[in-house]
Scaffold this motif. Structure first.
Motif, PDB file in Angstrom:
ATOM      1  N   GLY A 161     -39.447 116.544 -22.389  1.00 40.64           N
ATOM      2  CA  GLY A 161     -40.090 115.325 -21.895  1.00 40.64           C
ATOM      3  C   GLY A 161     -39.997 114.187 -22.897  1.00 40.64           C
ATOM      4  O   GLY A 161     -39.718 113.039 -22.530  1.00 40.64           O
ATOM      5  N   VAL A 162     -40.216 114.492 -24.157  1.00 34.20           N
ATOM      6  CA  VAL A 162     -40.104 113.470 -25.208  1.00 34.20           C
ATOM      7  C   VAL A 162     -38.661 112.983 -25.318  1.00 34.20           C
ATOM      8  O   VAL A 162     -38.406 111.779 -25.429  1.00 34.20           O
ATOM      9  CB  VAL A 162     -40.618 114.014 -26.565  1.00 34.20           C
ATOM     10  N   ILE A 163     -37.717 113.906 -25.262  1.00 35.21           N
ATOM     11  CA  ILE A 163     -36.303 113.519 -25.296  1.00 35.21           C
ATOM     12  C   ILE A 163     -35.978 112.615 -24.109  1.00 35.21           C
ATOM     13  O   ILE A 163     -35.260 111.622 -24.247  1.00 35.21           O
ATOM     14  CB  ILE A 163     -35.386 114.768 -25.312  1.00 35.21           C
ATOM     15  N   GLY A 164     -36.544 112.933 -22.953  1.00 32.60           N
ATOM     16  CA  GLY A 164     -36.338 112.102 -21.765  1.00 32.60           C
ATOM     17  C   GLY A 164     -36.879 110.693 -21.951  1.00 32.60           C
ATOM     18  O   GLY A 164     -36.249 109.723 -21.530  1.00 32.60           O
ATOM     19  N   ILE A 165     -38.034 110.573 -22.579  1.00 29.29           N
ATOM     20  CA  ILE A 165     -38.609 109.246 -22.842  1.00 29.29           C
ATOM     21  C   ILE A 165     -37.748 108.485 -23.846  1.00 29.29           C
ATOM     22  O   ILE A 165     -37.476 107.299 -23.672  1.00 29.29           O
ATOM     23  CB  ILE A 165     -40.072 109.357 -23.326  1.00 29.29           C
TER      24      ILE A 165
ATOM     25  N   SER B  23     -50.564 121.731 -13.354  1.00 33.14           N
ATOM     26  CA  SER B  23     -49.451 121.031 -14.004  1.00 33.14           C
ATOM     27  C   SER B  23     -48.590 120.300 -12.984  1.00 33.14           C
ATOM     28  O   SER B  23     -48.054 119.225 -13.271  1.00 33.14           O
ATOM     29  CB  SER B  23     -48.614 121.987 -14.853  1.00 33.14           C
ATOM     30  N   ASN B  24     -48.455 120.850 -11.784  1.00 32.28           N
ATOM     31  CA  ASN B  24     -47.708 120.132 -10.742  1.00 32.28           C
ATOM     32  C   ASN B  24     -48.413 118.839 -10.359  1.00 32.28           C
ATOM     33  O   ASN B  24     -47.764 117.827 -10.125  1.00 32.28           O
ATOM     34  CB  ASN B  24     -47.515 121.018  -9.506  1.00 32.28           C
ATOM     35  N   ILE B  25     -49.726 118.878 -10.303  1.00 35.07           N
ATOM     36  CA  ILE B  25     -50.480 117.653 -10.008  1.00 35.07           C
ATOM     37  C   ILE B  25     -50.245 116.624 -11.108  1.00 35.07           C
ATOM     38  O   ILE B  25     -50.083 115.433 -10.836  1.00 35.07           O
ATOM     39  CB  ILE B  25     -51.980 117.965  -9.833  1.00 35.07           C
ATOM     40  N   LEU B  26     -50.171 117.080 -12.347  1.00 35.92           N
ATOM     41  CA  LEU B  26     -49.991 116.163 -13.478  1.00 35.92           C
ATOM     42  C   LEU B  26     -48.564 115.646 -13.642  1.00 35.92           C
ATOM     43  O   LEU B  26     -48.305 114.851 -14.539  1.00 35.92           O
ATOM     44  CB  LEU B  26     -50.459 116.826 -14.775  1.00 35.92           C
ATOM     45  N   THR B  27     -47.647 116.077 -12.776  1.00 34.37           N
ATOM     46  CA  THR B  27     -46.304 115.482 -12.820  1.00 34.37           C
ATOM     47  C   THR B  27     -46.349 114.030 -12.369  1.00 34.37           C
ATOM     48  O   THR B  27     -45.412 113.283 -12.587  1.00 34.37           O
ATOM     49  CB  THR B  27     -45.300 116.254 -11.940  1.00 34.37           C
ATOM     50  N   LEU B  28     -47.457 113.656 -11.744  1.00 35.26           N
ATOM     51  CA  LEU B  28     -47.718 112.273 -11.329  1.00 35.26           C
ATOM     52  C   LEU B  28     -46.736 111.749 -10.287  1.00 35.26           C
ATOM     53  O   LEU B  28     -46.490 110.553 -10.219  1.00 35.26           O
ATOM     54  CB  LEU B  28     -47.753 111.331 -12.548  1.00 35.26           C
ATOM     55  N   ASN B  29     -46.188 112.657  -9.475  1.00 33.39           N
ATOM     56  CA  ASN B  29     -45.412 112.194  -8.327  1.00 33.39           C
ATOM     57  C   ASN B  29     -45.968 112.849  -7.072  1.00 33.39           C
ATOM     58  O   ASN B  29     -46.587 113.909  -7.134  1.00 33.39           O
ATOM     59  CB  ASN B  29     -43.901 112.455  -8.514  1.00 33.39           C
ATOM     60  N   ILE B  30     -45.762 112.210  -5.957  1.00 33.37           N
ATOM     61  CA  ILE B  30     -46.386 112.649  -4.701  1.00 33.37           C
ATOM     62  C   ILE B  30     -46.032 114.096  -4.360  1.00 33.37           C
ATOM     63  O   ILE B  30     -46.907 114.883  -4.008  1.00 33.37           O
ATOM     64  CB  ILE B  30     -45.998 111.699  -3.537  1.00 33.37           C
ATOM     65  N   GLY B  31     -44.755 114.440  -4.456  1.00 32.49           N
ATOM     66  CA  GLY B  31     -44.339 115.809  -4.141  1.00 32.49           C
ATOM     67  C   GLY B  31     -45.018 116.827  -5.034  1.00 32.49           C
ATOM     68  O   GLY B  31     -45.473 117.875  -4.570  1.00 32.49           O
ATOM     69  N   GLY B  32     -45.092 116.529  -6.327  1.00 33.51           N
ATOM     70  CA  GLY B  32     -45.742 117.421  -7.275  1.00 33.51           C
ATOM     71  C   GLY B  32     -47.234 117.556  -7.009  1.00 33.51           C
ATOM     72  O   GLY B  32     -47.796 118.641  -7.131  1.00 33.51           O
ATOM     73  N   ILE B  33     -47.866 116.459  -6.640  1.00 35.12           N
ATOM     74  CA  ILE B  33     -49.305 116.483  -6.344  1.00 35.12           C
ATOM     75  C   ILE B  33     -49.579 117.344  -5.118  1.00 35.12           C
ATOM     76  O   ILE B  33     -50.481 118.194  -5.130  1.00 35.12           O
ATOM     77  CB  ILE B  33     -49.852 115.052  -6.173  1.00 35.12           C
TER      78      ILE B  33
ATOM     79  N   ALA C 290     -41.888 110.259 -16.582  1.00 37.16           N
ATOM     80  CA  ALA C 290     -41.684 110.775 -17.932  1.00 37.16           C
ATOM     81  C   ALA C 290     -43.015 111.179 -18.563  1.00 37.16           C
ATOM     82  O   ALA C 290     -43.094 112.191 -19.263  1.00 37.16           O
ATOM     83  CB  ALA C 290     -40.973 109.739 -18.789  1.00 37.16           C
ATOM     84  N   LEU C 291     -44.059 110.415 -18.304  1.00 37.88           N
ATOM     85  CA  LEU C 291     -45.388 110.769 -18.791  1.00 37.88           C
ATOM     86  C   LEU C 291     -45.839 112.084 -18.174  1.00 37.88           C
ATOM     87  O   LEU C 291     -46.391 112.953 -18.855  1.00 37.88           O
ATOM     88  CB  LEU C 291     -46.395 109.654 -18.484  1.00 37.88           C
ATOM     89  N   GLY C 292     -45.577 112.241 -16.887  1.00 37.24           N
ATOM     90  CA  GLY C 292     -45.903 113.494 -16.206  1.00 37.24           C
ATOM     91  C   GLY C 292     -45.156 114.677 -16.801  1.00 37.24           C
ATOM     92  O   GLY C 292     -45.669 115.793 -16.842  1.00 37.24           O
ATOM     93  N   GLY C 293     -43.941 114.410 -17.297  1.00 38.17           N
ATOM     94  CA  GLY C 293     -43.160 115.462 -17.939  1.00 38.17           C
ATOM     95  C   GLY C 293     -43.751 115.941 -19.246  1.00 38.17           C
ATOM     96  O   GLY C 293     -43.366 116.995 -19.759  1.00 38.17           O
ATOM     97  N   ILE C 294     -44.678 115.174 -19.788  1.00 34.86           N
ATOM     98  CA  ILE C 294     -45.375 115.591 -21.011  1.00 34.86           C
ATOM     99  C   ILE C 294     -46.770 116.126 -20.667  1.00 34.86           C
ATOM    100  O   ILE C 294     -47.233 117.103 -21.257  1.00 34.86           O
ATOM    101  CB  ILE C 294     -45.463 114.428 -22.011  1.00 34.86           C
ATOM    102  N   LEU C 295     -47.445 115.510 -19.707  1.00 40.63           N
ATOM    103  CA  LEU C 295     -48.797 115.955 -19.331  1.00 40.63           C
ATOM    104  C   LEU C 295     -48.790 117.327 -18.658  1.00 40.63           C
ATOM    105  O   LEU C 295     -49.669 118.157 -18.930  1.00 40.63           O
ATOM    106  CB  LEU C 295     -49.449 114.942 -18.386  1.00 40.63           C
ATOM    107  N   ALA C 296     -47.829 117.564 -17.782  1.00 38.66           N
ATOM    108  CA  ALA C 296     -47.784 118.815 -17.025  1.00 38.66           C
ATOM    109  C   ALA C 296     -47.702 120.047 -17.934  1.00 38.66           C
ATOM    110  O   ALA C 296     -48.470 120.998 -17.754  1.00 38.66           O
ATOM    111  CB  ALA C 296     -46.637 118.788 -16.026  1.00 38.66           C
ATOM    112  N   PRO C 297     -46.819 120.054 -18.927  1.00 42.88           N
ATOM    113  CA  PRO C 297     -46.774 121.237 -19.796  1.00 42.88           C
ATOM    114  C   PRO C 297     -48.018 121.407 -20.665  1.00 42.88           C
ATOM    115  O   PRO C 297     -48.284 122.513 -21.142  1.00 42.88           O
ATOM    116  CB  PRO C 297     -45.542 121.006 -20.680  1.00 42.88           C
TER     117      PRO C 297
END
Length: 178
Positions: free
Chosen positions: A25-29, A89-99, A38-45
């Protein structure tokens, strides 16, 4: 086989995989810039790290103790903690599908941890067996990608989901679900 029977190892695999996901996630940012995804990619884990550490240290889960109805020492407790953590963690991906997926996973977690055993528990057990087997196989495919972090991630994920698959086949867990 002792490796798979020890829930501490299951917690360790969850934690290692979550740390790798945070690094990715950090590499992605760094490479792609900051975004909500990208924030969700760090919060979810981060939630996965909490669950992994709770299982590894054999604690009750602290702020996520609701996810461990039997504690994190039992296979059922570790498995349910993992399922709840995946939902959160899926909810924290911060996208509708993940939520939406996260909410569905949390509902599954609630169904299998409530004290009543219904036909729906048996259906969920079968679905989880198929799902965990497919994720373990797809993780092995990821491990052949060539990128070092993805190789480690794929191997850890394959071991993690194979362990979850084996936990579902454990007589004590099967008695509660199937």
């Amino acid at each position: 086989m002792e490796f798979f029977n020890n829930t501490k190892n299951f917690g360790l695999m969850i934690t290692v995989l979550a740390v790798i996901d945070i690094v990715l996630g950090v590499i992605g940012i760094v490479n792609g810039g900051f975004s909500i995804g990208a924030l969700g990619g760090i919060l979810a884990p981060a939630v996965m790290i909490l669950a992994g550490v709770a299982i590894f240290t054999q604690t009750n889960g602290g702020i996520i103790s609701f996810a461990f109805p039997e504690g994190s020492r039992s296979k059922f407790g570790a498995l349910t903690g993992f399922i709840f953590a995946v939902g959160l963690s899926n909810i924290l991906t911060l996208n509708i599908g993940g939520i939406i997926l996260g909410i569905l996973i949390l509902i599954v977690g609630w169904i299998i941890t409530n004290d009543s055993k219904t036909f729906l528990d048996s259906i969920i057990w079968v679905v989880l067996i198929i799902l965990f087997a497919l994720i373990a196989i797809s993780s092995i495919i990821v491990a052949f990608s060539g990128d070092v972090l993805l190789i480690i991630s794929g191997v850890c994920s394959a071991i993690l989901y194979l362990t979850a698959f084996l936990y579902l086949l454990d007589p004590e867990v099967k008695k509660k679900l199937a």
